[in-house]
Write a protein that holds these residues in place. Structure first.
Motif, PDB file in Angstrom:
ATOM      1  N   ARG A 202      10.210  -4.337 -35.148  1.00 51.17           N
ATOM      2  CA  ARG A 202       9.799  -3.454 -35.184  1.00 51.17           C
ATOM      3  C   ARG A 202       8.665  -3.616 -36.238  1.00 51.17           C
ATOM      4  N   ILE A 203       7.181  -3.518 -35.720  1.00 50.24           N
ATOM      5  CA  ILE A 203       5.957  -2.896 -36.691  1.00 50.24           C
ATOM      6  C   ILE A 203       6.055  -1.864 -36.696  1.00 50.24           C
ATOM      7  N   GLY A 204       5.746  -0.827 -37.651  1.00 43.81           N
ATOM      8  CA  GLY A 204       5.204   0.655 -37.845  1.00 43.81           C
ATOM      9  C   GLY A 204       3.898   0.631 -38.268  1.00 43.81           C
ATOM     10  N   PHE A 205       2.842   1.432 -37.966  1.00 43.01           N
ATOM     11  CA  PHE A 205       2.045   1.622 -38.126  1.00 43.01           C
ATOM     12  C   PHE A 205       2.024   3.123 -37.705  1.00 43.01           C
ATOM     13  N   ASP A 206       0.695   3.492 -38.602  1.00 39.35           N
ATOM     14  CA  ASP A 206       0.573   5.425 -38.536  1.00 39.35           C
ATOM     15  C   ASP A 206      -0.615   5.403 -37.954  1.00 39.35           C
TER      16      ASP A 206
ATOM     17  N   GLU B 265       7.584  -5.354 -30.860  1.00 39.61           N
ATOM     18  CA  GLU B 265       7.609  -4.064 -30.931  1.00 39.61           C
ATOM     19  C   GLU B 265       6.784  -3.016 -31.888  1.00 39.61           C
ATOM     20  N   LEU B 266       5.534  -2.003 -31.361  1.00 36.18           N
ATOM     21  CA  LEU B 266       4.644  -1.693 -32.721  1.00 36.18           C
ATOM     22  C   LEU B 266       5.462   0.108 -32.648  1.00 36.18           C
ATOM     23  N   VAL B 267       5.419   0.124 -33.601  1.00 40.10           N
ATOM     24  CA  VAL B 267       6.086   2.066 -33.579  1.00 40.10           C
ATOM     25  C   VAL B 267       5.291   3.209 -34.672  1.00 40.10           C
ATOM     26  N   GLU B 268       5.374   3.603 -34.024  1.00 38.49           N
ATOM     27  CA  GLU B 268       4.150   5.114 -34.661  1.00 38.49           C
ATOM     28  C   GLU B 268       5.400   5.117 -36.030  1.00 38.49           C
ATOM     29  N   THR B 269       4.951   5.536 -37.147  1.00 38.28           N
ATOM     30  CA  THR B 269       4.964   6.254 -38.004  1.00 38.28           C
ATOM     31  C   THR B 269       4.449   7.523 -38.449  1.00 38.28           C
TER      32      THR B 269
ATOM     33  N   LEU C 174       5.096  -3.603 -53.652  1.00 42.43           N
ATOM     34  CA  LEU C 174       5.507  -3.971 -52.357  1.00 42.43           C
ATOM     35  C   LEU C 174       7.146  -3.998 -51.917  1.00 42.43           C
ATOM     36  N   ALA C 175       7.307  -3.882 -53.072  1.00 47.90           N
ATOM     37  CA  ALA C 175       8.818  -4.220 -53.214  1.00 47.90           C
ATOM     38  C   ALA C 175       9.489  -2.607 -53.037  1.00 47.90           C
ATOM     39  N   LEU C 176       8.737  -2.025 -53.260  1.00 46.19           N
ATOM     40  CA  LEU C 176       9.399  -0.763 -53.303  1.00 46.19           C
ATOM     41  C   LEU C 176       8.687   0.014 -51.944  1.00 46.19           C
ATOM     42  N   LEU C 177       7.515  -0.977 -50.975  1.00 45.80           N
ATOM     43  CA  LEU C 177       7.396  -0.514 -49.674  1.00 45.80           C
ATOM     44  C   LEU C 177       8.865  -1.265 -48.659  1.00 45.80           C
ATOM     45  N   ARG C 178       9.004  -2.172 -49.365  1.00 45.58           N
ATOM     46  CA  ARG C 178       9.809  -3.233 -47.627  1.00 45.58           C
ATOM     47  C   ARG C 178      10.798  -2.015 -48.133  1.00 45.58           C
ATOM     48  N   GLN C 179      11.495  -1.616 -49.392  1.00 45.24           N
ATOM     49  CA  GLN C 179      12.838  -1.054 -48.904  1.00 45.24           C
ATOM     50  C   GLN C 179      12.741   0.475 -48.170  1.00 45.24           C
ATOM     51  N   VAL C 180      11.143   0.733 -47.990  1.00 41.75           N
ATOM     52  CA  VAL C 180      10.564   2.477 -47.483  1.00 41.75           C
ATOM     53  C   VAL C 180      10.886   1.692 -45.661  1.00 41.75           C
ATOM     54  N   ILE C 181      10.051   0.569 -45.513  1.00 44.80           N
ATOM     55  CA  ILE C 181      10.193  -0.700 -44.371  1.00 44.80           C
ATOM     56  C   ILE C 181      11.763   0.244 -43.716  1.00 44.80           C
ATOM     57  N   ALA C 182      12.109  -1.369 -44.288  1.00 49.40           N
ATOM     58  CA  ALA C 182      14.096  -1.476 -44.143  1.00 49.40           C
ATOM     59  C   ALA C 182      14.388  -0.031 -43.700  1.00 49.40           C
ATOM     60  N   LYS C 183      14.305   1.187 -44.634  1.00 48.03           N
ATOM     61  CA  LYS C 183      15.571   2.558 -44.354  1.00 48.03           C
ATOM     62  C   LYS C 183      14.594   3.173 -43.288  1.00 48.03           C
TER      63      LYS C 183
END
Length: 599
Positions: A117-121, A143-147, A18-27
């Motif tokens: 801003r909430i990302g989703f695939d 905002e929903l953001v496609e990623t 979870l911590a690793l994912l949060r880093q990628v989300i922030a980046k």
């Protein structure tokens, strides 16, 4: 058999992942990210490489999702998994959220009051899911953001995609040639105003082409996409390694074979209108078509309803599979009654023995889902899956809940029986009898054509409601014919508005669960059929029972039954004895005779 997910190690790794994912989300410049259970085909069950929710959280249920925010990660789970989730996820890192009582939109509004801003695939969410969430967030500043998929960016040891060979599903079990299905459904697509339909559900494609696969454990489907044209021609997008010469010959010249990598470009080249199912197709499918200027007709997958209404050949195959499976279950229950009271068995022992009895039929292709075998308090975990870490002794004085099924060449089975091991726990027989009354009420139901599962669901619950009890799952789901054990669109549930129709096969499985003590569920499969004309001759439907295995008489409080209920259970047991008795060995036949004696 018991390595579905190393839940213990995944739970331990959850906070770090979870911590690793949060880093990628922030980046990525995002505030949060949606992690669904679904894969690109939106199936209930996923291949190991697509089990992103399980990899991140440790939760192994068949439905749910996670919303990851900077300081909060909500795991949304329905009533089947309220107990299970607490044992699988690290509660210091993840917060269970009761869903659908709490939906993602309101939850985000509460936890992101300042927006974000909430990302989703877009490949892992349907158009309907995205539209519903956007509507819920409208005006909130969120905002929903496609990623790209952010889990894949951190899952360094992600397994390879499945490449299992597919096989031909014999014509005698399908009941209709694939070419006729394609012509009929293609004409229906044109009638709706489209030139083609995009198919993304593997079971729809398997049914339409009369093929079966092995890409998803327990579900005989091949992962693929397809485009069905109005003239019945079909383009199939899958990997060549899955297609044997025999299968290619079966598909013939009216099916064009392309790799999955060609799917995006093919979508952009289609001339509209093109039919796409907003409830099952990935959001990205609609985006590809719309960005190419193609008119999209949002409508239900054209295979869904025809697949649910079984042909005469499919019904015959399902009936044969249930008789075969019933004989295996009776041999197993005879063994269980002799061995369980000794106190030497574990849940894994029971699961292995049951599968061995099914394998002894010589027809078993696979089990239809991982067997649920819950002893004592484990039975209260609705979708419990035994592992080496959770394996529990089958102890006298407890209940044992066994929910299992099999995949045979001609049909799919799903059955639950709850049995007493030695003395019956206090209160269990009364609860069991109320569950049985609900199961009988559905079995005996007669109803006007046009009613849906939501109109019948209460019949299974009334006896429980009268005692202040209930269960937090639907009463029944659709079942495929030699296909997926969970099949839409119809079900017996308070949220199902799909009219029931002849040929549909459903489960009938009310239950009751007492956390920390026991679980009770009784399940038969039933076939929707025309009801005989009576009274003023109105057009009614009814159910025909397909499952023939005894129900534990030791758990039935006879005085609680009405005369009609009493007659039903005696008649059912007489039917079990007549159908199954000639198929089992002498010891099992003696046991069955006693188990099926009148109340």
């Amino acid at each position: 058999m018991f390595q579905e997910f190393t839940t213990r190690s995944t739970r331990a790794n959850g906070p770090a992942r979870l911590a690793l994912l949060r880093q990628v989300i922030a980046k990525a410049g995002l505030t949060g990210y949606l992690v669904p259970r679904a894969d690109v085909h939106q199936g209930e069950y996923v291949a190991e490489c697509d089990a992103r929710l399980g990899w991140l959280t440790g939760f192994t249920g068949s439905a749910g999702f996670c919303v990851v925010l900077p300081d909060l990660a909500g795991v949304f789970i329905d009533g089947r998994y309220r107990v299970q989730v607490k044992s699988e996820v690290d509660l210091t890192a993840f917060t269970p959220v009761p869903w659908p009582e709490v939906k993602a939109g309101p939850w985000l509004l509460e936890n992101l009051p300042e927006g974000g801003r909430i990302g989703f695939d877009p490949w892992l969410h349907t158009r309907k899911e995205v539209d519903d969430l956007r509507k819920a967030l409208d005006g909130s500043g969120i905002e929903l953001v496609e990623t790209a998929n952010l889990i894949d960016a951190v899952w360094t040891e992600r397994p390879a995609p499945p490449m299992q060979p597919a096989r031909v599903h014999p014509a005698q079990f399908a009941g209709e040639p694939s070419a006729e299905k394609r012509q009929r459904l293609g004409a229906g697509v044109v009638k709706q105003g489209a030139q083609a339909a995009v198919l993304t559900l593997p079971d729809s494609i398997a049914w339409l082409l009369n093929i079966r696969g092995a890409d998803i454990p327990r579900n005989p489907v091949m992962q693929a996409f397809a485009v069905l044209h109005g003239n019945g021609h079909l383009t199939l997008f899958t990997e060549a390694a899955k297609l044997s010469p025999e299968l290619r010959a079966h598909l013939g010249n009216e099916v064009t074979l392309r790799p999955v990598s060609a799917f995006d470009a093919a979508l952009r080249s289609l001339k509209g209108p093109v039919l796409v199912d907003p409830a099952s197709a990935p959001h990205q499918v609609g985006r590809e078509l719309e960005e190419a200027g193609t008119l999209v007709l949002w409508a239900e997958d054209p295979c869904i309803l025809p697949k649910a209404r079984k042909t005469a050949a499919e019904v015959a195959g399902m009936k044969a599979a249930h008789i075969r499976d019933g004989a295996a279950l009776v041999e197993f229950l005879c063994w269980l009654e002799a061995e369980a009271p000794k106190g030497n068995l574990t849940e894994i022992d029971v699961v292995e023995r049951l599968e061995n009895h099914r394998r002894a039929t010589g027809q078993l292709l696979d089990i239809s889902f991982d067997t649920i075998c819950g002893a004592g308090p484990n039975g209260a975990i609705v979708h419990y899956r035994v592992t080496e870490a959770t394996n529990r002794k089958v102890t006298p004085g407890e209940l044992l809940l066994i929910d299992s099924g099999a995949q045979y060449p001609d049909g799919t089975t799903d059955i639950t029986r709850t049995v007493a091991v030695g003395p019956v726990p206090e209160g269990a027989a009364e609860a069991f009898t109320r569950v049985l009354q609900g199961m009988i009420a559905i079995s005996r139901a007669r109803f006007p054509r046009g009613l849906a599962g939501r109109d019948l669901d209460a019949l299974a619950r009334i006896a429980l409601w009268q005692a202040g009890m209930d269960y937090d799952h639907g009463t029944g789901h659709g079942v495929g014919a030699a296909l997926c054990v969970h099949e839409g669109p119809a079900r017996i549930s308070r949220i199902s508005d799909v009219p029931l129709a002849p040929g549909m096969i459903l489960s009938n499985e009310p239950g009751h669960y007492r956390e920390g003590q026991w679980g009770i569920r009784i399940e038969n499969l039933i076939l929707v059929t025309e009801a005989p004309k009576i009274g003023d001759g109105r057009d009614h439907l009814c159910f025909e029972t397909l499952t023939w295995v005894p129900i534990d008489r030791r758990l039935i409080v006879v005085d609680m039954l009405s005369q009609a209920e009493h007659s039903w259970i005696d008649s059912y047991h007489a039917g079990v004895l007549a159908r199954i008795g000639p198929l089992v060995g002498p010891a099992a036949r003696d046991w069955l005779t006693a188990a099926c004696a009148p109340l």
